[in-house]
Each structure stands twice: as C-alpha cells, then as structure tokens.
Design a protein around this motif. Structure first.
Motif, PDB file in Angstrom:
ATOM      1  N   VAL A   1       0.857  -1.189   0.000  1.00 27.34           N
ATOM      2  CA  VAL A   1       0.000   0.000   0.000  1.00 27.34           C
ATOM      3  C   VAL A   1       0.892   1.238   0.000  1.00 27.34           C
ATOM      4  O   VAL A   1       1.910   1.279   0.706  1.00 27.34           O
ATOM      5  N   PRO A   2       0.566   2.283  -0.777  1.00 31.52           N
ATOM      6  CA  PRO A   2       1.371   3.509  -0.768  1.00 31.52           C
ATOM      7  C   PRO A   2       1.550   4.059   0.652  1.00 31.52           C
ATOM      8  O   PRO A   2       0.676   3.903   1.504  1.00 31.52           O
ATOM      9  N   ASP A   3       2.688   4.698   0.878  1.00 35.17           N
ATOM     10  CA  ASP A   3       3.002   5.185   2.218  1.00 35.17           C
ATOM     11  C   ASP A   3       1.961   6.165   2.742  1.00 35.17           C
ATOM     12  O   ASP A   3       1.740   6.259   3.952  1.00 35.17           O
ATOM     13  N   GLU A   4       1.332   6.925   1.844  1.00 33.21           N
ATOM     14  CA  GLU A   4       0.357   7.916   2.288  1.00 33.21           C
ATOM     15  C   GLU A   4      -1.025   7.319   2.529  1.00 33.21           C
ATOM     16  O   GLU A   4      -1.980   8.049   2.844  1.00 33.21           O
ATOM     17  N   GLY A   5      -1.162   6.000   2.411  1.00 35.16           N
ATOM     18  CA  GLY A   5      -2.459   5.357   2.618  1.00 35.16           C
ATOM     19  C   GLY A   5      -2.995   5.600   4.024  1.00 35.16           C
ATOM     20  O   GLY A   5      -4.170   5.925   4.211  1.00 35.16           O
ATOM     21  N   GLY A   6      -2.125   5.460   5.022  1.00 31.55           N
ATOM     22  CA  GLY A   6      -2.549   5.709   6.396  1.00 31.55           C
ATOM     23  C   GLY A   6      -2.918   7.162   6.626  1.00 31.55           C
ATOM     24  O   GLY A   6      -3.856   7.471   7.379  1.00 31.55           O
ATOM     25  N   GLU A   7      -2.206   8.075   5.977  1.00 35.92           N
ATOM     26  CA  GLU A   7      -2.497   9.500   6.131  1.00 35.92           C
ATOM     27  C   GLU A   7      -3.875   9.834   5.560  1.00 35.92           C
ATOM     28  O   GLU A   7      -4.607  10.643   6.126  1.00 35.92           O
ATOM     29  N   ILE A   8      -4.225   9.198   4.446  1.00 33.35           N
ATOM     30  CA  ILE A   8      -5.544   9.433   3.842  1.00 33.35           C
ATOM     31  C   ILE A   8      -6.648   9.008   4.804  1.00 33.35           C
ATOM     32  O   ILE A   8      -7.660   9.710   4.976  1.00 33.35           O
ATOM     33  N   VAL A   9      -6.455   7.873   5.434  1.00 30.29           N
ATOM     34  CA  VAL A   9      -7.453   7.381   6.393  1.00 30.29           C
ATOM     35  C   VAL A   9      -7.564   8.338   7.572  1.00 30.29           C
ATOM     36  O   VAL A   9      -8.668   8.667   8.031  1.00 30.29           O
ATOM     37  N   TYR A  10      -6.436   8.830   8.066  1.00 24.89           N
ATOM     38  CA  TYR A  10      -6.458   9.742   9.208  1.00 24.89           C
ATOM     39  C   TYR A  10      -7.122  11.065   8.842  1.00 24.89           C
ATOM     40  O   TYR A  10      -7.866  11.638   9.649  1.00 24.89           O
ATOM     41  N   VAL A  11      -6.869  11.562   7.626  1.00 23.70           N
ATOM     42  CA  VAL A  11      -7.516  12.796   7.172  1.00 23.70           C
ATOM     43  C   VAL A  11      -9.026  12.624   7.154  1.00 23.70           C
ATOM     44  O   VAL A  11      -9.781  13.516   7.567  1.00 23.70           O
ATOM     45  N   PHE A  12      -9.491  11.485   6.682  1.00 25.86           N
ATOM     46  CA  PHE A  12     -10.930  11.236   6.640  1.00 25.86           C
ATOM     47  C   PHE A  12     -11.516  11.232   8.046  1.00 25.86           C
ATOM     48  O   PHE A  12     -12.546  11.869   8.298  1.00 25.86           O
ATOM     49  N   LEU A  13     -10.876  10.507   8.964  1.00 27.08           N
ATOM     50  CA  LEU A  13     -11.400  10.431  10.331  1.00 27.08           C
ATOM     51  C   LEU A  13     -11.366  11.791  11.017  1.00 27.08           C
ATOM     52  O   LEU A  13     -12.325  12.183  11.696  1.00 27.08           O
ATOM     53  N   LEU A  14     -10.272  12.517  10.846  1.00 27.64           N
ATOM     54  CA  LEU A  14     -10.103  13.778  11.556  1.00 27.64           C
ATOM     55  C   LEU A  14     -10.948  14.894  10.961  1.00 27.64           C
ATOM     56  O   LEU A  14     -11.711  15.560  11.680  1.00 27.64           O
ATOM     57  N   ILE A  15     -10.829  15.109   9.656  1.00 31.84           N
ATOM     58  CA  ILE A  15     -11.417  16.297   9.042  1.00 31.84           C
ATOM     59  C   ILE A  15     -12.857  16.057   8.593  1.00 31.84           C
ATOM     60  O   ILE A  15     -13.759  16.831   8.939  1.00 31.84           O
ATOM     61  N   VAL A  16     -13.096  14.987   7.846  1.00 29.67           N
ATOM     62  CA  VAL A  16     -14.448  14.751   7.324  1.00 29.67           C
ATOM     63  C   VAL A  16     -15.404  14.375   8.454  1.00 29.67           C
ATOM     64  O   VAL A  16     -16.443  15.021   8.658  1.00 29.67           O
ATOM     65  N   CYS A  17     -15.054  13.337   9.218  1.00 27.89           N
ATOM     66  CA  CYS A  17     -15.917  12.937  10.338  1.00 27.89           C
ATOM     67  C   CYS A  17     -15.949  14.020  11.411  1.00 27.89           C
ATOM     68  O   CYS A  17     -16.986  14.237  12.051  1.00 27.89           O
ATOM     69  N   GLY A  18     -14.823  14.696  11.604  1.00 26.19           N
ATOM     70  CA  GLY A  18     -14.776  15.773  12.587  1.00 26.19           C
ATOM     71  C   GLY A  18     -15.712  16.903  12.235  1.00 26.19           C
ATOM     72  O   GLY A  18     -16.324  17.518  13.119  1.00 26.19           O
ATOM     73  N   PHE A  19     -15.830  17.219  10.949  1.00 30.48           N
ATOM     74  CA  PHE A  19     -16.757  18.269  10.527  1.00 30.48           C
ATOM     75  C   PHE A  19     -18.183  17.937  10.938  1.00 30.48           C
ATOM     76  O   PHE A  19     -18.905  18.786  11.492  1.00 30.48           O
ATOM     77  N   PHE A  20     -18.628  16.705  10.678  1.00 27.59           N
ATOM     78  CA  PHE A  20     -19.995  16.319  11.028  1.00 27.59           C
ATOM     79  C   PHE A  20     -20.208  16.368  12.542  1.00 27.59           C
ATOM     80  O   PHE A  20     -21.294  16.749  13.005  1.00 27.59           O
ATOM     81  N   PHE A  21     -19.181  16.003  13.299  1.00 23.81           N
ATOM     82  CA  PHE A  21     -19.311  16.030  14.758  1.00 23.81           C
ATOM     83  C   PHE A  21     -19.423  17.457  15.275  1.00 23.81           C
ATOM     84  O   PHE A  21     -20.291  17.772  16.085  1.00 23.81           O
ATOM     85  N   VAL A  22     -18.555  18.340  14.796  1.00 24.36           N
ATOM     86  CA  VAL A  22     -18.576  19.732  15.246  1.00 24.36           C
ATOM     87  C   VAL A  22     -19.870  20.411  14.818  1.00 24.36           C
ATOM     88  O   VAL A  22     -20.478  21.169  15.592  1.00 24.36           O
TER      89      VAL A  22
END
Length: 257
Positions: free
Chosen positions: A49-70
């Motif tokens: 898996v590309p090295d940035e694969g984990g970063e993409i997942v973290y961005v989704f959890l932090l920013i996208v899901c975080g937006f809905f929570f806030v």
C-alpha cells in the motif's frame, strides 16, 4: 466569563450520562469507518500500500468525520423545549461554551487519533491476512504531515463551530451551503482583485492578452511567495481561529441573553 470548576464538572458529567450511548455508537462507527477506508486505499493488485495510505485514512477520520461532529454539537438547540431546558441549566455561558469546545477540539482530536492508532494496527494486520495488502508499520507513518492536518482541522473547527452556534435546525446542510457560498464569494472577490492588479495581462474582461507570457516572476518574489504560503499563511490562519472562537462565545451568550 464566570467559571466554577465544580459546576463545570457537573455539566460535563450530565452531558456524558445523557450521551454515553451516542458516544458508544460514534466510537464504534469511527472504528468501522477506519477499517473500511483502510480496505479502500489498499490495492489488491499491488501488495504494498502507498506510504500515504494511512495518512488518507487519518484525514478522513479527523477532518471529514470531525466536521460532522462539530456541526452537530449543539443538538440541544434544535427544538425550542430542548433549547429552553439547556439554557436553564445551572452553568455560566462560558462553562457551556467551554464544554462544547472541549468535546469538539481536544476531545475529538485525541479520540480520533486513538481510534486511528488502534484501528491502523488491527486492520492493517487483518487486511494483510485476508487480501495480501501490506501497510507500512505504524512507527513509519509520517506524523509531520499529520501535524499539518491538525492545523487544517483547527481552521475548519473555528468556522464550523461558529456556524453551528448560529444555526438551530438542520445545521449540517446549512453549514455546507453557507461554507460553499462564502468560498464562492471569496473566490469571486479574489478574482476581481487579481483582474485589477494584473489589468495589462488581460484583453477584455477575462481573456489573457499577449503580455501574459512575456513576463517572468522575479526569483526573489517567487521565493517570498513560497515562504508565505508554506509558513506565514499558516500563522495567519491560526490567528483567525481564536477570533472565530471568541465570536462563537458571543453567539452562545447572545442566545442565552
């Protein structure tokens, strides 16, 4: 800004007791989404898996899901009876504001990072065993880039938190519409300024003229601009965030006046 620790603790305890089932559903959903997106970024055709694969997942959890929570943090304002009940709680404006701020900023950042850390280790092993896709070890993830994602979330939090104090019902679609409208207006104004400053590079309203390709930016100017966007722009953005938080506090205080 009146603050009493015992009263603030009672407010947080009340919120936890009323929302513990919702919190459990939220944590479970984030964990499942972590695994789902890790599976989506994995490529069965390439075992690594590309090295940035984990970063993409973290961005989704932090920013996208975080937006809905806030955006949905002020659920107590959705109906008039719930709003009256929440406003009548024995806590100051600042204590109510601080509790929501803590849930959505340090609380969510810590929770999402914990879920990602556990989920990355668990699901990287399961996906490797099931599909043969290999993620890089957790210790080799680029946490420097994740610090940049945190800055993006801070700015997003400032705007979303403010809009959520202004909207009582249907906050998520309204915030998306308001945000899109604000972005379009800002882009339009920036385009007008650009058109005025570089007037000799255009023919008519927006058609580039022959002068557009005749000039090259000075190397020192280019270096200064690169430094600005890499460094200074971050500080400017972070300077705006406390102002947005302060305005959010004033909006909460205004609702309770």
């Amino acid at each position: 800004m009146e603050f009493r620790l015992s009263r603030f603790i009672n407010l947080v305890r009340r919120d936890f007791l009323l929302s513990k089932k919702l919190l459990l559903y939220g944590v479970t959903s984030l964990f499942i989404l972590c695994g789902l997106f890790m599976w989506m970024v994995s490529d069965e055709g390439d075992p690594f898996v590309p090295d940035e694969g984990g970063e993409i997942v973290y961005v989704f959890l932090l920013i996208v899901c975080g937006f809905f929570f806030v955006a949905s943090i002020f659920r107590s304002y959705r109906s008039h009876p719930e709003r009256i009940q929440y406003l009548s709680l024995p806590a100051s404006h600042f204590e109510k504001y601080l509790s929501k701020w803590m849930y959505t900023l340090p609380g969510y950042i810590g929770l999402s990072f914990l879920i990602f850390s556990i989920g990355y280790v668990v699901f990287s092993y399961l996906i490797e065993q099931a599909f043969g896709a290999i993620f890089i070890p957790y210790s080799e993830l680029n946490f420097k880039n994740m610090a940049i994602f945190l800055i993006v979330f801070l700015v997003l939090h400032g705007f979303t938190f403010l809009f959520s104090t202004m909207v009582n019902r249907y906050p998520i679609p309204k915030i998306i519409i308001y945000g899109a409208g604000l972005f379009c207006i800002s882009a339009f104004l920036a385009g007008i300024v650009f058109r005025i400053v570089f007037w000799d590079h255009f023919s008519g309203l927006y058609q580039p003229s022959e002068n557009m390709g005749l000039y090259k930016l000075d190397i020192n100017f280019k270096n200064r601009m690169e430094l600005f966007f890499e460094d200074k722009l971050i500080f400017i953005a972070l300077a705006i965030v406390p102002f947005l938080w302060f305005v959010s506090y004033l909006k909460i205080k205004e609702k309770e006046a």
